[in-house]
Design an enzyme around this catalytic site. Structure first.
Site, PDB file in Angstrom:
ATOM      1  CB  CYS A 170      -0.933   0.000   1.209  1.00 30.20           C
ATOM      2  SG  CYS A 170      -2.041   1.435   1.265  1.00 30.20           S
ATOM      3  CB  CYS A 225      -0.678   2.431   3.932  1.00 26.26           C
ATOM      4  SG  CYS A 225      -2.273   1.839   3.350  1.00 26.26           S
ATOM      5  CG  ASP A 226       3.091   1.267   4.555  1.00 25.45           C
ATOM      6  OD1 ASP A 226       2.637   1.741   5.615  1.00 25.45           O
ATOM      7  OD2 ASP A 226       2.874   0.100   4.199  1.00 25.45           O
TER       8      ASP A 226
END
Length: 316
Positions: free
Chosen positions: A138, A141-142
Site C-alpha cells: 500500500c 499507507c506507507d
C-alpha cells in the site's frame, strides 16, 4: 454439523476496522452484536507496523495496537468478540443462517460482512521476511516513510501506475518493474507515468529477490526475462501493486459480485442484493482500500442494519 443453533440480532463476519466499527455502532444501538474474527483477528492492519494516517493518533500507532484498541472499544459497549470463521452461509430465508467453524449454526436477523481483501504477493521468501520493514502492498499507507528515498514498485496495471505516480511525489526516484514489454494500465495512466521524470520503467523485469541487512530492505535483484541478465537496484522500499483478492469465496452464487469478486452494494449504501445482509470495508471497496474508509462503511452498515430491524418491527 451439530444441531446447536444460536439466534442473534446482528452477526458481524470479520474483524478489521470495518467490522469493529460496525460492532461499536451496533452495540451502542443495543443490537447485541457478535463478531467472528476470522483466521486473522484484526485483519490486514495486524501485519502493518506503523499507521500514521488514521485520525486521532497524532504520534502514529502500530497496526496491531490500533486493532486491539478497536476491539476493546467494541467490547466496552457489549460486543461479543469470538475467534472463529464462517464456513457456510444460507441467506435464502428471512432469517439468515451461518455455519461457524464447520460445527455450529448461528442464525441472525442481520449480517454484516467485513471479511476484507488480501493483497496479492509475488510469493518470495524475502518478500515475507521484510514485509513491514521496507516491503508494502500500500503506497498510500506507507509511502510517507520513504520520503526522499529510492523505491521500487512492481505491477503494470492502473493501480501500479497510480501508486507509482503517488510515490514519485514523495520519493527521489521510483523504479517501476513491468514483467512484460508493455503496461496493462489505461493509456491515460501510462501517459501519466511516462511524464513523471523521476519514474524509471524497467520492462521485461521480474523480481528475483528482495535484499536486506536482516532488518530493513537495502535493494532488489531483478531479472530481465528477455536476455536473462540480472541487476541490483539500490532501494530502501519495495511496493507490490499486482492487485488484491477480496475474501468473498464464501458468498459465491449468493451475493452479487463484480468480475473481480468484490461484493456489489447498492448505490450510497452498504446493502447487498439480500435484504438484511450488508457489506463494508475492503470486501466491497476496490478503489480506496484505506482503514478510515473501511471504518466509515462499517458505521454505515451498522446504521443501516439498525434501520432494517426497526422497519421489520414496525411491520410486525
Amino acid at each position: 454439523m451439530s444441531q446447536e443453533i444460536e439466534h442473534l440480532q446482528c452477526l458481524i463476519i470479520g474483524s478489521g476496522p470495518a467490522g469493529y466499527t460496525a460492532a461499536i455502532y451496533a452495540a451502542r444501538a443495543d443490537m447485541k452484536p457478535v463478531i467472528y474474527t476470522g483466521m486473522v483477528p484484526g485483519g490486514q492492519l495486524t501485519q502493518t507496523t506503523e499507521v500514521d494516517n488514521f485520525p486521532g493518533y497524532p504520534k502514529g500507532i502500530t497496526g496491531p495496537i490500533m486493532m486491539e484498541d478497536l476491539r476493546m472499544q467494541a467490547e466496552r459497549f457489549g460486543t461479543d468478540v469470538r475467534f472463529g470463521y464462517a464456513t457456510k452461509v444460507d441467506f435464502s430465508g428471512t432469517v439468515h443462517q451461518v455455519e461457524i467453524d464447520g460445527i455450529k449454526t448461528v442464525t441472525a436477523d442481520t449480517v454484516i460482512i467485513a471479511t476484507g481483501a488480501t493483497a496479492k504477493w509475488l510469493g518470495l521468501d524475502s518478500e515475507q521476511k521484510y514485509n513491514g520493514f521496507g516491503v508494502s502492498a500500500c503506497a498510500v499507507c506507507d509511502g510517507f516513510f520513504f520520503k526522499n528515498q529510492e523505491v521500487a514498485i512492481v505491477g503494470a496495471g492502473d493501480t501500479a501506475a497510480e501508486e507509482a505516480t503517488y510515490l514519485a511525489k514523495l520519493c527521489s526516484k521510483v523504479h517501476m518493474l513491468v514483467r512484460r514489454d508493455e503496461f496493462r494500465a489505461s493509456k491515460a495512466m501510462v501517459h501519466r507515468v511516462m511524464n513523471t521524470p523521476n519514474i524509471e520503467v524497467h520492462y521485461n523485469s521480474e523480481t528475483k529477490e528482495i535484499l536486506g541487512d536482516g532488518q530493513v530492505v537495502t535493494g532488489v535483484r531483478v531479472l530481465n526475462n528477455k536476455d536473462q541478465s540480472e541487476k541490483v537496484l539500490d532501494v530502501t522500499g519495495f511496493f507490490v501493486a499486482i492487485g488484491h483478492k477480496p475474501n468473498t469465496e464464501l458468498f459465491n452464487g449468493i451475493l452479487d459480485m463484480d468480475e473481480t469478486g468484490y461484493l456489489i452494494t447498492q448505490p450510497n449504501t452498504t446493502a447487498t442484493n439480500i435484504p438484511g445482509v450488508f457489506a463494508c470495508g475492503d470486501v466491497q471497496d476496490n478503489v480506496y482500500r484505506q482503514a478510515i474508509t473501511a471504518a466509515g462503511t462499517g458505521c454505515m452498515a451498522a446504521l443501516e442494519a439498525e434501520r432494517y430491524l426497526a422497519a421489520k418491527e414496525d411491520v410486525a
